[in-house]
Enzyme design. Structure first.
Site, PDB file in Angstrom:
ATOM      1  N   ARG A  91       0.810  -1.213   0.000  1.00 10.33           N
ATOM      2  CA  ARG A  91       0.000   0.000   0.000  1.00 10.33           C
ATOM      3  C   ARG A  91       0.852   1.276   0.000  1.00 10.33           C
ATOM      4  O   ARG A  91       0.520   2.260  -0.655  1.00 10.33           O
ATOM      5  CB  ARG A  91      -0.919   0.001   1.229  1.00 10.33           C
ATOM      6  CG  ARG A  91      -1.815   1.234   1.329  1.00 10.33           C
ATOM      7  CD  ARG A  91      -2.743   1.140   2.522  1.00 10.33           C
ATOM      8  NE  ARG A  91      -3.622   2.287   2.610  1.00 10.33           N
ATOM      9  CZ  ARG A  91      -4.770   2.409   1.957  1.00 10.33           C
ATOM     10  NH1 ARG A  91      -5.169   1.440   1.158  1.00 10.33           N
ATOM     11  NH2 ARG A  91      -5.516   3.493   2.091  1.00 10.33           N
ATOM     12  N   HIS A 247      -3.524  19.345  32.075  1.00 10.84           N
ATOM     13  CA  HIS A 247      -4.454  18.329  32.575  1.00 10.84           C
ATOM     14  C   HIS A 247      -5.779  18.389  31.805  1.00 10.84           C
ATOM     15  O   HIS A 247      -6.820  17.973  32.314  1.00 10.84           O
ATOM     16  CB  HIS A 247      -4.730  18.512  34.073  1.00 10.84           C
ATOM     17  CG  HIS A 247      -3.490  18.593  34.897  1.00 10.84           C
ATOM     18  ND1 HIS A 247      -2.789  17.479  35.299  1.00 10.84           N
ATOM     19  CD2 HIS A 247      -2.803  19.669  35.371  1.00 10.84           C
ATOM     20  CE1 HIS A 247      -1.739  17.861  36.011  1.00 10.84           C
ATOM     21  NE2 HIS A 247      -1.725  19.181  36.050  1.00 10.84           N
ATOM     22  N   GLN A 323      33.783 -12.127  15.945  1.00 13.22           N
ATOM     23  CA  GLN A 323      33.478 -12.351  14.534  1.00 13.22           C
ATOM     24  C   GLN A 323      32.654 -11.206  13.969  1.00 13.22           C
ATOM     25  O   GLN A 323      32.708 -10.916  12.785  1.00 13.22           O
ATOM     26  CB  GLN A 323      32.717 -13.669  14.349  1.00 13.22           C
ATOM     27  CG  GLN A 323      32.462 -14.019  12.892  1.00 13.22           C
ATOM     28  CD  GLN A 323      31.829 -15.384  12.732  1.00 13.22           C
ATOM     29  OE1 GLN A 323      30.648 -15.501  12.448  1.00 13.22           O
ATOM     30  NE2 GLN A 323      32.634 -16.428  12.905  1.00 13.22           N
ATOM     31  N   SER A 371     -15.445   9.704   5.310  1.00 13.00           N
ATOM     32  CA  SER A 371     -16.184   8.616   5.940  1.00 13.00           C
ATOM     33  C   SER A 371     -17.034   7.935   4.879  1.00 13.00           C
ATOM     34  O   SER A 371     -17.566   8.592   3.982  1.00 13.00           O
ATOM     35  CB  SER A 371     -17.076   9.150   7.070  1.00 13.00           C
ATOM     36  OG  SER A 371     -18.010   8.176   7.486  1.00 13.00           O
ATOM     37  N   SER A 372     -17.181   6.623   5.018  1.00  7.95           N
ATOM     38  CA  SER A 372     -17.980   5.892   4.030  1.00  7.95           C
ATOM     39  C   SER A 372     -19.469   6.147   4.210  1.00  7.95           C
ATOM     40  O   SER A 372     -20.262   5.825   3.324  1.00  7.95           O
ATOM     41  CB  SER A 372     -17.697   4.387   4.150  1.00  7.95           C
ATOM     42  OG  SER A 372     -18.109   3.902   5.419  1.00  7.95           O
ATOM     43  N   LYS A 377     -17.444  14.474   6.857  1.00 10.11           N
ATOM     44  CA  LYS A 377     -16.229  14.275   7.638  1.00 10.11           C
ATOM     45  C   LYS A 377     -14.960  14.672   6.895  1.00 10.11           C
ATOM     46  O   LYS A 377     -14.746  14.313   5.738  1.00 10.11           O
ATOM     47  CB  LYS A 377     -16.098  12.807   8.058  1.00 10.11           C
ATOM     48  CG  LYS A 377     -17.163  12.324   9.024  1.00 10.11           C
ATOM     49  CD  LYS A 377     -17.023  12.988  10.383  1.00 10.11           C
ATOM     50  CE  LYS A 377     -15.810  12.534  11.137  1.00 10.11           C
ATOM     51  NZ  LYS A 377     -15.892  11.124  11.588  1.00 10.11           N
ATOM     52  N   ASN A 379     -11.301  14.071   8.338  1.00 10.44           N
ATOM     53  CA  ASN A 379     -10.603  13.515   9.486  1.00 10.44           C
ATOM     54  C   ASN A 379      -9.110  13.852   9.454  1.00 10.44           C
ATOM     55  O   ASN A 379      -8.518  13.998   8.375  1.00 10.44           O
ATOM     56  CB  ASN A 379     -10.782  11.999   9.526  1.00 10.44           C
ATOM     57  CG  ASN A 379     -12.235  11.600   9.710  1.00 10.44           C
ATOM     58  OD1 ASN A 379     -12.975  12.265  10.424  1.00 10.44           O
ATOM     59  ND2 ASN A 379     -12.642  10.523   9.054  1.00 10.44           N
ATOM     60  N   ASN A 385      -2.194   8.635  10.861  1.00  9.04           N
ATOM     61  CA  ASN A 385      -1.321   7.700  10.150  1.00  9.04           C
ATOM     62  C   ASN A 385       0.105   7.809  10.666  1.00  9.04           C
ATOM     63  O   ASN A 385       0.789   6.802  10.888  1.00  9.04           O
ATOM     64  CB  ASN A 385      -1.376   7.984   8.642  1.00  9.04           C
ATOM     65  CG  ASN A 385      -0.555   6.998   7.837  1.00  9.04           C
ATOM     66  OD1 ASN A 385       0.669   7.065   7.831  1.00  9.04           O
ATOM     67  ND2 ASN A 385      -1.220   6.112   7.128  1.00  9.04           N
ATOM     68  N   THR A 417      19.327 -12.193  11.024  1.00  8.45           N
ATOM     69  CA  THR A 417      17.942 -11.956  10.588  1.00  8.45           C
ATOM     70  C   THR A 417      17.419 -10.615  11.091  1.00  8.45           C
ATOM     71  O   THR A 417      16.603  -9.973  10.434  1.00  8.45           O
ATOM     72  CB  THR A 417      17.035 -13.109  11.061  1.00  8.45           C
ATOM     73  OG1 THR A 417      15.752 -12.980  10.471  1.00  8.45           O
ATOM     74  CG2 THR A 417      16.877 -13.110  12.578  1.00  8.45           C
ATOM     75  N   VAL A 418      17.931 -10.164  12.253  1.00  7.47           N
ATOM     76  CA  VAL A 418      17.512  -8.868  12.787  1.00  7.47           C
ATOM     77  C   VAL A 418      18.034  -7.737  11.912  1.00  7.47           C
ATOM     78  O   VAL A 418      17.328  -6.765  11.617  1.00  7.47           O
ATOM     79  CB  VAL A 418      18.001  -8.711  14.247  1.00  7.47           C
ATOM     80  CG1 VAL A 418      17.720  -7.298  14.765  1.00  7.47           C
ATOM     81  CG2 VAL A 418      17.323  -9.741  15.142  1.00  7.47           C
TER      82      VAL A 418
END
Length: 544
Positions: A91, A247, A323, A371-372, A377, A379, A385, A417-418
């Site tokens: 995506r 606050h 190593q 909005s669907s 809206k 947003n 995101n 792998t990390v």
């Protein structure tokens, strides 16, 4: 030379360029094609075996730009994105392209090729190693051409070899031996590819170069862009008064610009710390002691050679290793990204709240749907995101930072792998940075809403009034204002009535009477205007 196990070397030809070799047919498929320009491109580091490397520039990042051009020419990229497991490659593919040359499998293979070739060049410059005499200019051009012209199809050839070897670094060595078999001068010494090296000698330098070039070239410019955008928000909105909230409750007013300046300063201050990170490299063999090197050539000063080689790549040298290079610098680097991301997440949340309060309007974009089911809206999706991706980024970056410095005895394989996930943490960070910038570009101050909130909170003037009362010796000033304002409806008139009853000099009473929630902002406006004098983006956000 003898062929690597199970691999058939190409027919020998006297061509002077590695491009003349067609040892393995070019692969075709979803990610195939290698549209190669004819001009030579600058390599990312010095193309000789020694000497200091130059700082990164647009010229010596030509290989990265070319690899992206190749990627863009591949067929049916949309189908690939639909089937990608990670949203970074699916995506959000369009936002990630700039990182791909550095942290993709292609990028890692290319860096390995670069290290192996440049190590052979370095060996040719060591007088004691007579078996590898100095290369002719033609041979040097050939070797440097392998680096400069390396493309996606070359990486595919390496991957085909790896299917046989089941070892990624050894596959690079065999690829180079095949590629150089057409050049007799290099073919004679091709067994000196990977001489004295353990795989981690190659890998640690590859990851180090990827981090240095990818962070300097992609991450930092976007982070600087955020700081500049915040500075602009601060100066352009320095005079707009805004109700503070501590606050979650009304507090002494500030200005819109001052709150933006706070984040600009925090983020830029973190940026200065990046320059303290040293990107380290090791090149000391299987357990860090040059064991095989000394047996083969005892007369060579191997620690000196290794340091010269690592520094020639533009990296700092770590002389005490096992190593592996212990990766402490990666932990330090990623911890700074985590800190930057935490502050940016704080900004995202504040912007979400300000938008929710109506302090900022969002500029609608034609065709977008909020909005669907609710057509009205708009947003704050970009800040949302960003916040979400910053959380994913920090989860990955923290995991990498905590894992990499730990390796059993002289080495275990858990770091391998990390390390392949370096681009994941940075990718989610970059995705967040770009989302924040989009969010900033879509907002504008809602002056009427700011004024409305201030007009309804005259109680915030309790602070300055009780402070002035203290100056003039009026007893229990705090308690008197607490009784007047805490939990009470306070208006302009009730506040004025209180001021009129104070035993203070008339000129002081007059000044207090002029005070409003709109004007009670202290030095916020000046602080916002001065932010560009305080923020230093020149000395930060760079790794040398």
């Amino acid at each position: 030379m003898s062929a690597p196990p199970l691999l058939k070397p190409p027919a020998t030809a006297a061509a002077a360029s590695p491009r003349s070799v067609a040892s393995v047919p070019r692969a075709t498929g979803l990610r195939s094609a290698c549209a190669r320009p004819t001009r030579r491109l600058q390599c990312s580091v010095s193309t000789t075996g020694g000497g200091a490397s130059s700082e990164m520039s647009d010229d010596n990042q030509g290989w990265a730009k070319r690899s992206l051009e190749e990627l863009g020419s591949l067929p049916d990229n949309d189908t690939y994105c639909l089937m990608a497991l990670s949203p970074l490659d699916g995506r959000y593919d369009r936002f990630m392209k700039d990182l791909l040359p550095f942290f993709s499998e292609f990028g890692l293979i290319r860096y390995r090729v670069l290290i192996e070739v440049k190590w052979l060049l370095k060996l040719s410059q060591i007088p004691e190693i007579t078996e590898v005499p100095p290369f002719s200019e033609e041979a040097q051009l050939f070797l440097n051409g392998i680096i400069q012209d390396f493309c996606i199809d070359d990486a595919k050839e390496v991957k085909k070899i790896e299917k046989i070897t089941n070892h990624d670094v050894k596959a690079v060595e065999y690829f180079l031996k095949q590629r150089c078999s057409s050049n007799p001068e290099i073919a004679k010494v091709s067994e000196f590819f990977h001489f004295g090296c353990t795989s981690e000698d190659i890998n640690n330098l590859s990851h180090a170069l990827a981090l240095k070039e990818g962070v300097n070239g992609v991450m930092f410019p976007t982070m600087i862009e955020i700081c500049k955008a915040l500075c602009s928000l601060a100066t352009q909105n320095s005079s707009y008064p805004m109700l503070s909230r501590t606050h979650g409750q009304p507090a002494s007013p500030t200005t819109v610009g001052k709150e933006m300046a706070n984040f600009a300063f925090r983020l830029s201050d973190i940026g200065k710390s990046f320059s303290e990170v040293k990107i380290l490299g090791k090149f000391a063999g299987a357990v860090g002691n040059y064991n095989a090197h000394v047996v083969a050539y005892p007369e060579v000063d191997w620690p000196k050679v290794a340091e010269e080689f690592v520094r020639s790549l533009g990296l700092q040298f770590n002389p005490y290793v096992t190593q592996i290079e212990p990766h402490d610098y990666i932990s330090k680097l990623f911890n700074l990204f985590v800190q930057f991301n935490n502050v940016l997440s704080d900004f995202d949340r504040d912007m979400w709240s300000y938008i929710s309060l109506g302090y900022f309007k969002q500029i609608p974009k034609a065709g977008e749907v909020g909005s669907s089911t609710m057509p009205h809206k708009i947003n704050p999706i970009d800040f949302e995101n960003s916040e979400g991706n910053l959380g994913l980024a920090n989860g990955t970056l923290c995991a990498i930072s905590m894992k990499l410095p730990i390796s059993r005895l002289q080495r275990d394989l858990t770091d391998s792998t990390v390390l392949r996930n370096l681009g994941v943490g940075l990718g989610h960070s970059l995705l967040a940075y770009k989302a924040t910038l989009r969010g900033i570009s879509k907002i504008q101050v809602n002056e009427s809403r700011l004024a409305e909130d201030l007009e309804q909170t005259w109680e915030v003037l309790a602070e300055p009034i009780q402070t002035v009362m203290r100056r003039y010796g009026i007893p229990e000033p705090y308690e008197k204002l607490k009784e007047l304002t805490r939990g009470q409806a306070v208006t302009k008139d009730s506040m004025q009535q209180f001021i009129d009853g104070l035993d203070i000099p008339e000129e002081v009473r007059s000044e207090l009477s002029k005070l409003t929630p709109h004007s009670y902002t202290g030095l916020a406006e000046n602080l916002a205007k001065d932010i560009e004098k305080v923020v230093d983006l020149e000395s930060g956000f760079k790794i040398k």
